[in-house]
Design a protein around this motif. Structure first.
Motif, PDB file in Angstrom:
ATOM      1  N   LYS A 382       0.624  -1.270   0.082  1.00 15.21           N
ATOM      2  CA  LYS A 382       0.107  -0.107  -0.093  1.00 15.21           C
ATOM      3  C   LYS A 382       0.838   0.859  -0.355  1.00 15.21           C
ATOM      4  O   LYS A 382       0.292   1.839  -0.458  1.00 15.21           O
ATOM      5  CB  LYS A 382      -1.052   0.045   0.776  1.00 15.21           C
ATOM      6  N   GLN A 383       2.155   0.974   1.201  1.00 14.99           N
ATOM      7  CA  GLN A 383       2.745   2.090   0.786  1.00 14.99           C
ATOM      8  C   GLN A 383       2.992   2.368  -1.047  1.00 14.99           C
ATOM      9  O   GLN A 383       3.573   4.152  -0.802  1.00 14.99           O
ATOM     10  CB  GLN A 383       3.763   2.467   1.619  1.00 14.99           C
ATOM     11  N   GLY A 384       3.729   0.996  -1.454  1.00 12.71           N
ATOM     12  CA  GLY A 384       4.584   1.863  -3.189  1.00 12.71           C
ATOM     13  C   GLY A 384       3.882   2.793  -3.595  1.00 12.71           C
ATOM     14  O   GLY A 384       3.704   3.573  -4.521  1.00 12.71           O
ATOM     15  N   LEU A 385       1.913   2.466  -3.053  1.00  8.31           N
ATOM     16  CA  LEU A 385       0.941   3.012  -3.747  1.00  8.31           C
ATOM     17  C   LEU A 385       0.718   4.491  -3.790  1.00  8.31           C
ATOM     18  O   LEU A 385       0.103   5.647  -5.283  1.00  8.31           O
ATOM     19  CB  LEU A 385      -0.125   2.870  -4.176  1.00  8.31           C
ATOM     20  N   LEU A 386       1.070   5.198  -2.987  1.00  2.60           N
ATOM     21  CA  LEU A 386       0.965   6.322  -2.706  1.00  2.60           C
ATOM     22  C   LEU A 386       1.405   7.634  -3.094  1.00  2.60           C
ATOM     23  O   LEU A 386       2.863   7.613  -3.891  1.00  2.60           O
ATOM     24  CB  LEU A 386       1.247   6.695  -1.060  1.00  2.60           C
ATOM     25  N   TRP A 409      -8.062  -0.167 -10.798  1.00  2.00           N
ATOM     26  CA  TRP A 409      -8.435  -0.041  -9.567  1.00  2.00           C
ATOM     27  C   TRP A 409      -9.480   0.654 -10.001  1.00  2.00           C
ATOM     28  O   TRP A 409     -10.009   1.481 -10.587  1.00  2.00           O
ATOM     29  CB  TRP A 409      -7.258   0.846  -9.674  1.00  2.00           C
ATOM     30  N   ASN A 410     -10.359   0.386  -8.466  1.00  4.72           N
ATOM     31  CA  ASN A 410     -11.237   1.124  -8.488  1.00  4.72           C
ATOM     32  C   ASN A 410     -11.036   2.301  -7.665  1.00  4.72           C
ATOM     33  O   ASN A 410     -10.375   2.367  -6.488  1.00  4.72           O
ATOM     34  CB  ASN A 410     -12.337   0.732  -7.598  1.00  4.72           C
ATOM     35  N   ASP A 429      -7.754   2.315   0.799  1.00  5.09           N
ATOM     36  CA  ASP A 429      -8.632   1.939   1.317  1.00  5.09           C
ATOM     37  C   ASP A 429      -9.222   0.325   0.323  1.00  5.09           C
ATOM     38  O   ASP A 429      -9.734   0.373  -0.378  1.00  5.09           O
ATOM     39  CB  ASP A 429      -9.910   2.744   0.642  1.00  5.09           C
ATOM     40  N   ASP A 430      -8.434  -0.209   1.238  1.00  7.13           N
ATOM     41  CA  ASP A 430      -8.872  -1.741   0.853  1.00  7.13           C
ATOM     42  C   ASP A 430      -8.378  -1.751  -0.606  1.00  7.13           C
ATOM     43  O   ASP A 430      -7.516  -2.042  -1.139  1.00  7.13           O
ATOM     44  CB  ASP A 430      -9.478  -2.173   0.793  1.00  7.13           C
ATOM     45  N   LEU A 431      -9.222  -2.514  -1.417  1.00  3.15           N
ATOM     46  CA  LEU A 431      -9.676  -2.470  -2.672  1.00  3.15           C
ATOM     47  C   LEU A 431      -9.859  -1.059  -3.821  1.00  3.15           C
ATOM     48  O   LEU A 431     -10.242  -1.429  -4.572  1.00  3.15           O
ATOM     49  CB  LEU A 431     -10.418  -3.805  -3.381  1.00  3.15           C
ATOM     50  N   SER A 432      -9.538   0.210  -2.958  1.00  3.24           N
ATOM     51  CA  SER A 432     -10.164   1.208  -3.574  1.00  3.24           C
ATOM     52  C   SER A 432      -8.821   2.368  -2.940  1.00  3.24           C
ATOM     53  O   SER A 432      -8.675   2.126  -2.368  1.00  3.24           O
ATOM     54  CB  SER A 432     -11.817   1.795  -3.323  1.00  3.24           C
ATOM     55  N   VAL A 433      -9.106   3.135  -4.181  1.00  5.87           N
ATOM     56  CA  VAL A 433      -8.205   4.426  -4.509  1.00  5.87           C
ATOM     57  C   VAL A 433      -8.814   5.524  -3.838  1.00  5.87           C
ATOM     58  O   VAL A 433      -9.695   5.721  -4.340  1.00  5.87           O
ATOM     59  CB  VAL A 433      -7.136   4.501  -5.030  1.00  5.87           C
ATOM     60  N   LEU A 434      -8.189   6.216  -3.174  1.00  3.99           N
ATOM     61  CA  LEU A 434      -8.759   7.850  -3.195  1.00  3.99           C
ATOM     62  C   LEU A 434      -7.693   8.879  -3.922  1.00  3.99           C
ATOM     63  O   LEU A 434      -6.873   8.594  -3.900  1.00  3.99           O
ATOM     64  CB  LEU A 434      -9.037   8.223  -1.517  1.00  3.99           C
TER      65      LEU A 434
END
Length: 440
Positions: A382-386, A409-410, A429-434
């Motif tokens: 997850k940290q790698g997507l921020l 991605w959703n 957020d789980d399988l969705s990204v803000l």
């Protein structure tokens, strides 16, 4: 991977067994007969080094166990290390059987350390056309030793040799002259000056001339019975050949350093295999050489301490102080590794400086990679997507879909984002990204 490592471990065990077996085999060329006396023949053809001393010591021990009548060391050498020479002489003096040194065949010489070994033998012999002498000590590279140290070494060596040669009833004055003035003489001159006992054409001739001679050692007198004796030649095995190649202090030191670096590379990157295998082999060879070298264990501990300090540098933020301490410890350990006053038995500065620089550079490079990994942005999870950028595949009106790292991605957003717009990830957020709109 597990099978490969098991294979490597098995290979190490097999190598150890082979070396152990080879060290016990004398490889005789002739078998003794029950009705004939037995004489062991050892060959010296090269420099006097720790590997050769190990070969001679084991050869004499084997001859004692076999109740041999005598041991003959056939010699052709340009010289070698003083400490090793003393080890060989001590073994000859304390052997429980007569030991003869025979400078042969014609054209051979017993120079430097070889001359000292010859004049200290129970029976000293030479073949016609050979020479002996030039025993003035020099440095490991053949260079002259500084005057103060040279005088100290010469006086010590002269006193040592005179004491032994006098007991052998040979010409102690010539032995001293060979050390101080590097004089050299032929076999005929050596016989006339009572430097040696015999001049013999061949081994059979030597055995015939030795027959009936009396040798006194350790309050015991031996009468040699060597006429027609069976000669058993002790051929150096695999153990000697390996030891002869790696018993040089510089070689043993370099193998130790390469072995340590190889093992550390394997620990840093498990699964590379080659660094671990090569490092293990080099480390084992260095340990094999250290068994016959005058090791100073404080030097080994300092080298191990340097490794510990380098590793701690990876774990503790010391602003480079641990690395400086490790380099100092490694240098001191390298200098103190071999406990001897003889220059030829020390690690050369020409080897220490580049080796310490190379090993230190490796650890500092590894340290840089670790620090970079610590300080760098995560690349996975997850940290790698921020903060990563993607493209909106649909209009995002509270929810939608984006393309991120080649994946669908959703996505959800607090503001409307049109299709095809560039977006940036704020949170997972789980399988969705803000995401938010991130125009170029």
């Amino acid at each position: 991977m597990k099978n490969i490592r098991l294979f490597v471990y098995a290979a190490f065990i097999i190598i150890g067994v082979v070396i152990g077996i080879q060290s016990q085999i004398s490889n005789p060329q002739a078998q003794s007969q029950p009705d004939k006396p037995l004489v062991f023949l050892l060959e010296v053809d090269g420099t006097i080094n720790p590997a050769l001393a190990d070969y001679i010591v084991k050869g004499i021990e084997t001859a004692e166990k076999r109740n041999a009548a005598a041991v003959i060391i056939r010699m052709d050498t340009p010289g070698g290390m003083v400490t090793t020479t003393k080890t060989i002489i001590k073994e000859m003096i304390n052997a429980k059987l007569p030991v003869a040194v025979y400078v042969a065949p014609s054209g051979s010489s017993a120079s430097s350390a070889g001359a000292l070994i010859t004049v200290c033998a129970d029976v000293a012999a030479m073949a016609p056309g050979t020479n002996i002498g030039a025993a003035h000590p020099v440095g490991g590279g053949g260079q002259e030793i500084d005057s103060a140290m040279s005088e100290k070494i010469i006086n010590d060596l002269t006193a040592y040799i005179r004491g032994i040669v006098t007991r052998k009833a040979r010409n102690a004055d010539w032995a001293e002259k060979a050390i101080r003035e590097s004089v050299s003489i032929t076999s005929k001159e050596a016989l006339n000056l009572k430097v040696i006992d015999l001049v013999a054409e061949s081994i059979p001739d030597l055995l015939n001339q030795m027959d009936g001679m009396k040798v006194s050692k350790e309050n015991r007198e031996y009468t040699l019975k060597t006429a027609g004796a069976s000669v058993e030649r002790v051929v150096p095995g695999l153990r000697f050949k390996i030891l002869d190649a790696v018993a040089n202090p510089n070689v043993a030191y370099i193998l130790m350093m390469i072995g340590g670096v190889g093992i550390m590379m394997e620990l840093y990157n498990p699964g590379l295999i080659f660094p671990g295998v090569a490092g293990g082999i080099c480390l084992l060879l260095s340990f094999f050489a250290l068994q016959v070298l005058p090791v100073n264990y404080v030097g080994i501990l300092l080298i191990l301490l340097s490794v510990v300090l380098f590793i701690l540098e990876l774990k503790v933020q010391s602003f480079g102080m641990l690395s400086v301490g490790a380099i100092i410890s490694l240098t001191l350990g390298s200098v103190m590794l071999f406990e001897t006053g003889e220059l030829a038995m020390r690690v050369s500065w020409a080897v220490i400086i580049p080796t310490v620089a190379a090993v230190s550079s490796f650890f500092i490079f590894a340290l840089g990679l670790v620090v970079k990994a610590w300080m760098g942005k995560p690349r996975t999870g997850k940290q790698g997507l921020l903060g990563e950028h993607g493209v909106a595949l649909t209009d995002i009106d509270r929810e939608g879909k984006i393309s991120l790292h080649g994946e669908y991605w959703n996505a959800h957003s607090d503001a409307f984002i049109p299709k095809g717009a560039r977006v940036r990830v704020l949170r997972v957020d789980d399988l969705s990204v803000l995401v938010t709109n991130d125009p170029i």
